[in-house]
Scaffold this motif. Structure first.
Motif, short mmCIF file in Angstrom:
data_model
loop_
_atom_site.label_atom_id
_atom_site.label_comp_id
_atom_site.label_asym_id
_atom_site.label_seq_id
_atom_site.Cartn_x
_atom_site.Cartn_y
_atom_site.Cartn_z
N GLU A 113 -4.48 -0.34 -3.11
CA GLU A 113 -3.26 0.37 -3.47
C GLU A 113 -3.48 1.28 -4.68
N GLN A 114 -4.43 0.92 -5.54
CA GLN A 114 -4.72 1.73 -6.72
C GLN A 114 -5.83 2.74 -6.47
N VAL A 151 -5.90 -6.06 -1.88
CA VAL A 151 -4.79 -5.14 -1.60
C VAL A 151 -4.47 -4.31 -2.84
#
Length: 92
Positions: free
Chosen positions: A55-56, A51
């Motif tokens: 997300e990055q 995750v």
């Protein structure tokens, strides 16, 4: 250059360098592995790793490959093993 995501040098020919934010996700994952814990703790650490990479901004396919790699090859690096008795049948 540091290699916080533990990508072997030979694979750098085909795997791009992570961004600093993605490297921070790898560092947090390494910290979780150093802390160790149960099988569930490891699964959570690896899920958070996936995750976090997504997300990055890491490409979905590449992040998935990183996740699969830590699931397959990471157990020997999980601090203290699981500290749990394997269930009957030997699968842990």
């Amino acid at each position: 250059m540091s290699n916080p995501c533990s990508v072997p040098a030979a694979l750098r020919l085909v795997i791009p360098q992570e961004t600093p934010a993605q490297q921070a996700v790898c560092a947090r994952h390494d910290t979780a592995y150093a802390a160790g814990g149960s099988r569930r703790d490891r699964a959570i650490a690896d899920a958070l790793f996936l995750v976090g990479l997504l997300e990055q901004g890491m490409d979905v396919d590449l992040a998935s490959r990183y996740h699969v790699a830590v699931r397959i090859f990471g157990k020997p690096f999980w601090a203290g093993g699981y500290g749990e008795q394997a269930p009957v049948g030997g699968k842990g």
